[in-house]
Enzyme design. Structure first.
Site, PDB file in Angstrom:
ATOM      1  N   ASP A  14      48.963  -0.050 -38.629  1.00 19.58           N
ATOM      2  CA  ASP A  14      49.974  -0.492 -37.666  1.00 19.58           C
ATOM      3  C   ASP A  14      51.247  -0.899 -38.400  1.00 19.58           C
ATOM      4  O   ASP A  14      51.218  -1.784 -39.260  1.00 19.58           O
ATOM      5  CB  ASP A  14      49.467  -1.701 -36.875  1.00 19.58           C
ATOM      6  CG  ASP A  14      48.456  -1.320 -35.811  1.00 19.58           C
ATOM      7  OD1 ASP A  14      48.260  -0.112 -35.586  1.00 19.58           O
ATOM      8  OD2 ASP A  14      47.869  -2.231 -35.215  1.00 19.58           O
ATOM      9  N   GLY A  42      39.554   1.440 -32.270  1.00 17.51           N
ATOM     10  CA  GLY A  42      38.182   1.416 -32.771  1.00 17.51           C
ATOM     11  C   GLY A  42      37.998   0.367 -33.846  1.00 17.51           C
ATOM     12  O   GLY A  42      37.084  -0.461 -33.789  1.00 17.51           O
ATOM     13  N   ASN A 185      42.782  -1.874 -17.430  1.00 18.23           N
ATOM     14  CA  ASN A 185      43.801  -2.665 -16.752  1.00 18.23           C
ATOM     15  C   ASN A 185      44.253  -1.897 -15.505  1.00 18.23           C
ATOM     16  O   ASN A 185      43.736  -0.812 -15.218  1.00 18.23           O
ATOM     17  CB  ASN A 185      44.965  -3.007 -17.691  1.00 18.23           C
ATOM     18  CG  ASN A 185      45.696  -1.774 -18.217  1.00 18.23           C
ATOM     19  OD1 ASN A 185      45.692  -0.700 -17.593  1.00 18.23           O
ATOM     20  ND2 ASN A 185      46.339  -1.922 -19.358  1.00 18.23           N
ATOM     21  N   ASP A 246      51.969 -12.355 -29.415  1.00 18.01           N
ATOM     22  CA  ASP A 246      51.762 -10.929 -29.680  1.00 18.01           C
ATOM     23  C   ASP A 246      50.523 -10.471 -28.912  1.00 18.01           C
ATOM     24  O   ASP A 246      49.407 -10.855 -29.245  1.00 18.01           O
ATOM     25  CB  ASP A 246      51.582 -10.705 -31.184  1.00 18.01           C
ATOM     26  CG  ASP A 246      51.475  -9.238 -31.562  1.00 18.01           C
ATOM     27  OD1 ASP A 246      51.536  -8.380 -30.652  1.00 18.01           O
ATOM     28  OD2 ASP A 246      51.329  -8.935 -32.755  1.00 18.01           O
ATOM     29  N   ASP A 252      41.830  -5.508 -27.141  1.00 16.45           N
ATOM     30  CA  ASP A 252      40.753  -5.159 -28.074  1.00 16.45           C
ATOM     31  C   ASP A 252      39.880  -6.370 -28.375  1.00 16.45           C
ATOM     32  O   ASP A 252      38.659  -6.247 -28.520  1.00 16.45           O
ATOM     33  CB  ASP A 252      41.341  -4.596 -29.370  1.00 16.45           C
ATOM     34  CG  ASP A 252      42.024  -3.257 -29.157  1.00 16.45           C
ATOM     35  OD1 ASP A 252      41.596  -2.514 -28.257  1.00 16.45           O
ATOM     36  OD2 ASP A 252      42.988  -2.952 -29.877  1.00 16.45           O
ATOM     37  N   SER A 282      43.744 -14.276 -29.196  1.00 17.43           N
ATOM     38  CA  SER A 282      44.383 -13.177 -29.919  1.00 17.43           C
ATOM     39  C   SER A 282      45.878 -13.136 -29.646  1.00 17.43           C
ATOM     40  O   SER A 282      46.679 -12.869 -30.555  1.00 17.43           O
ATOM     41  CB  SER A 282      43.740 -11.847 -29.514  1.00 17.43           C
ATOM     42  OG  SER A 282      44.450 -10.765 -30.072  1.00 17.43           O
ATOM     43  N   VAL A 285      48.464 -15.108 -31.929  1.00 20.86           N
ATOM     44  CA  VAL A 285      48.667 -14.811 -33.353  1.00 20.86           C
ATOM     45  C   VAL A 285      49.234 -13.402 -33.499  1.00 20.86           C
ATOM     46  O   VAL A 285      48.796 -12.475 -32.815  1.00 20.86           O
ATOM     47  CB  VAL A 285      47.333 -14.917 -34.129  1.00 20.86           C
ATOM     48  CG1 VAL A 285      47.540 -14.609 -35.609  1.00 20.86           C
ATOM     49  CG2 VAL A 285      46.725 -16.299 -33.952  1.00 20.86           C
ATOM     50  N   GLY A 287      49.926  -9.718 -35.193  1.00 17.72           N
ATOM     51  CA  GLY A 287      49.154  -8.750 -35.971  1.00 17.72           C
ATOM     52  C   GLY A 287      47.794  -8.500 -35.360  1.00 17.72           C
ATOM     53  O   GLY A 287      47.188  -9.395 -34.755  1.00 17.72           O
TER      54      GLY A 287
END
Length: 302
Positions: A14, A42, A185, A246, A252, A282, A285, A287
């Protein structure tokens, strides 16, 4: 003993630039800094599950290059079994180019690279990973033939099949009938159900998706949490308060946590709460890998 989960999906590096304005067609935006992190749905979902205590095997492909080596190192450091990840000299490692707004929203373009090399032969070579899995988790960044072969192998092994319907695309009724749990979603769900995004309510959309074959439907709703439908009952799980920096890996984190909860045979209300908490953490944070919570961080939030 930790429960075994097999994940099939893409592995990317990424590359993220923060921007004040997400560019539209024809626009060029000068951003701030460049972050380079391991990613791909994945890989990210595999790490999300591993950090929450599962024994995770990943099936996928990277290029025989520096970024491929970096991805392998990062995943091994998280305890993910990579016996099902092949290295290809015929393609470069996949890359995701992301523009991220200060609000946490982002726009992404993916160069699949070696992920296109995942075929039926790669799936067959990873039979051992499927044989021991209690839950099989997959997404739609991998080619159709490989995905179908993997679902068949997981079903034959007795694993619960969980599909995260991202990125959005239409799927056949025959394929969807083989899915135990589908996570989407509104935009992804509308694409599956072949309706406009705002054509029906959340519960109506879940019913339309369920009519296509999946046993259970989970509709993610961002900061509003998630909804569940199993053909008879519908219930909601509210989102957890979060300072959203973020949202890149939030979905994921949700899917990885949901797979862990289902492997542990948590009740559905518990499983959705567990997954929503992971998603909220998630989003706080920046990244992909750095944002994924451990069990020690998640359980106090619950």
């Amino acid at each position: 003993m930790s429960e075994a989960i097999c994940v099939l999906g893409a592995l990317h590096m990424d590359l993220t630039i923060e921007v004040e304005h997400l560019p539209s067609v024809g626009e060029t935006e000068i951003g701030k800094g460049l972050e380079v992190h391991p990613g791909g749905k994945g890989a990210t979902q595999a790490v999300a599950a591993a950090r929450l205590g599962a024994s995770v095997s990943l099936v996928g492909a990277v290029g025989d290059d520096g970024w491929g080596a970096d991805l392998r190192s990062a995943l091994l450091a998280e305890g993910v079994n990579l016996s099902g990840v092949v290295s290809s000299s015929a393609a470069v490692t996949g890359v995701a180019l992301r523009a991220r707004h200060a609000s946490g929203e982002s726009a992404t373009v993916i160069g699949p690279g070696a992920n296109r090399m995942v075929d039926v032969a790669v799936i067959e070579a990873a039979r051992e990973a499927f044989a021991h899995a209690k839950v099989f988790l997959c997404q739609l960044e991998i080619g159709e033939d490989a995905l179908s072969a993997a679902v068949e192998l997981a079903r034959a092994s007795g694993a619960l099949v969980v599909l995260n319907a991202a990125p959005a695309r239409e799927l056949s009724r025959e394929f969807l009938a083989k899915i135990d749990v589908i996570v989407a979603n509104r935009r992804e769900g509308a694409r599956l159900a072949r309706v406009e995004k705002d054509e029906c309510s959340d519960s109506g959309l879940m019913r339309r998706i369920a009519a296509l074959g999946p046993s259970k439907v989970v509709l993610t709703r961002g900061k509003r949490g998630a909804m569940f439908f199993d053909g008879e009952r519908t219930f909601e799980q509210a989102g957890f308060p979060a300072e959203r920096l973020d949202s890149t890996a939030a979905s994921d984190a949700f899917c990885g946590a949901l797979a862990v909860a289902l492997a542990e045979e948590q009740r559905w209300d518990q499983a959705l709460r567990f997954a929503c908490a992971a998603s909220a953490l998630s989003a706080e944070v920046q990244g992909s890998f750095p944002s994924l919570p451990t069990r020690d961080v998640l359980e106090p939030r619950l």
